[in-house]
Motif scaffolding. Sequence first.
Motif, short mmCIF file in Angstrom:
data_model
loop_
_atom_site.label_atom_id
_atom_site.label_comp_id
_atom_site.label_asym_id
_atom_site.label_seq_id
_atom_site.Cartn_x
_atom_site.Cartn_y
_atom_site.Cartn_z
N ALA A 147 0.83 -1.21 0.00
CA ALA A 147 0.00 0.00 0.00
C ALA A 147 0.86 1.26 0.00
N ARG A 150 2.29 1.35 -3.65
CA ARG A 150 1.25 1.52 -4.68
C ARG A 150 -0.11 1.63 -4.00
N PRO A 151 -0.50 2.84 -3.58
CA PRO A 151 -1.78 3.02 -2.89
C PRO A 151 -3.00 2.64 -3.74
N ASP A 152 -2.83 2.55 -5.05
CA ASP A 152 -3.95 2.23 -5.93
C ASP A 152 -4.27 0.73 -5.96
N LEU A 153 -3.41 -0.10 -5.40
CA LEU A 153 -3.62 -1.55 -5.43
C LEU A 153 -4.50 -2.01 -4.26
N ASP A 154 -5.11 -3.17 -4.42
CA ASP A 154 -5.82 -3.82 -3.31
C ASP A 154 -4.77 -4.60 -2.51
N GLU A 197 4.29 0.76 -12.22
CA GLU A 197 3.16 1.67 -12.46
C GLU A 197 2.67 1.54 -13.88
#
Length: 197
Positions: A147, A150-154, A197
């Motif tokens: 997280a 890469r905050p955009d990942l689950d 990314e």
Amino acid sequence: MAEDRRERADAARNRRAILEATERLLTESPPEQVSMERIAAAAGVGKGTVFHRFGNRAGLMRELMLERALSLRESVTHGPPPLGPGAPPRERLLAFLDAVVEVVGRNKGLLAALGQAATTSRDTHEDAREQHSVYEFWHGHISGLLAEERPDLDAELLAHVLMGALQSGPIVRLLGQGEARRLAMSLRLLVTGVLKE
């Protein structure tokens, strides 16, 4: 008083010798061939000492697993980077996965026990709770680093996927064949790909 201290020192020394002998035997032989008798002989203690300290074979294996897992936790929380604090999340994640592979490569039953513990209620036996806490820490550390990078990942689900992949039969067999390095390199490729990314 001096006698009590000597007895405690003897017990600690015996515990260490038994755990080291168990780990050594597990690297040399399939787990089903590592009996309490062989462990006692390799540790230089009586079989009764092994049973008295650990209860049974499962208790001994669990103790070894927990000790290795707790040692890794200590390295993650207080050790030097990249495994410990201070390195970028990507470097810490790769170092942690390398360390997990090393730990489970030395104790093939670790991931199976962790997987079972992950599905066990917190209200069950103390041992299951300890194993569950190991899984929770490993999962939480992996998901936190994912997280952060890469905050955009689950991140929560991806961490479960990574942990679950490590528990599969083919992976456990691979570790049993001494292929820990191969597994570590594949995990690095997988995670590096996920983090692009």
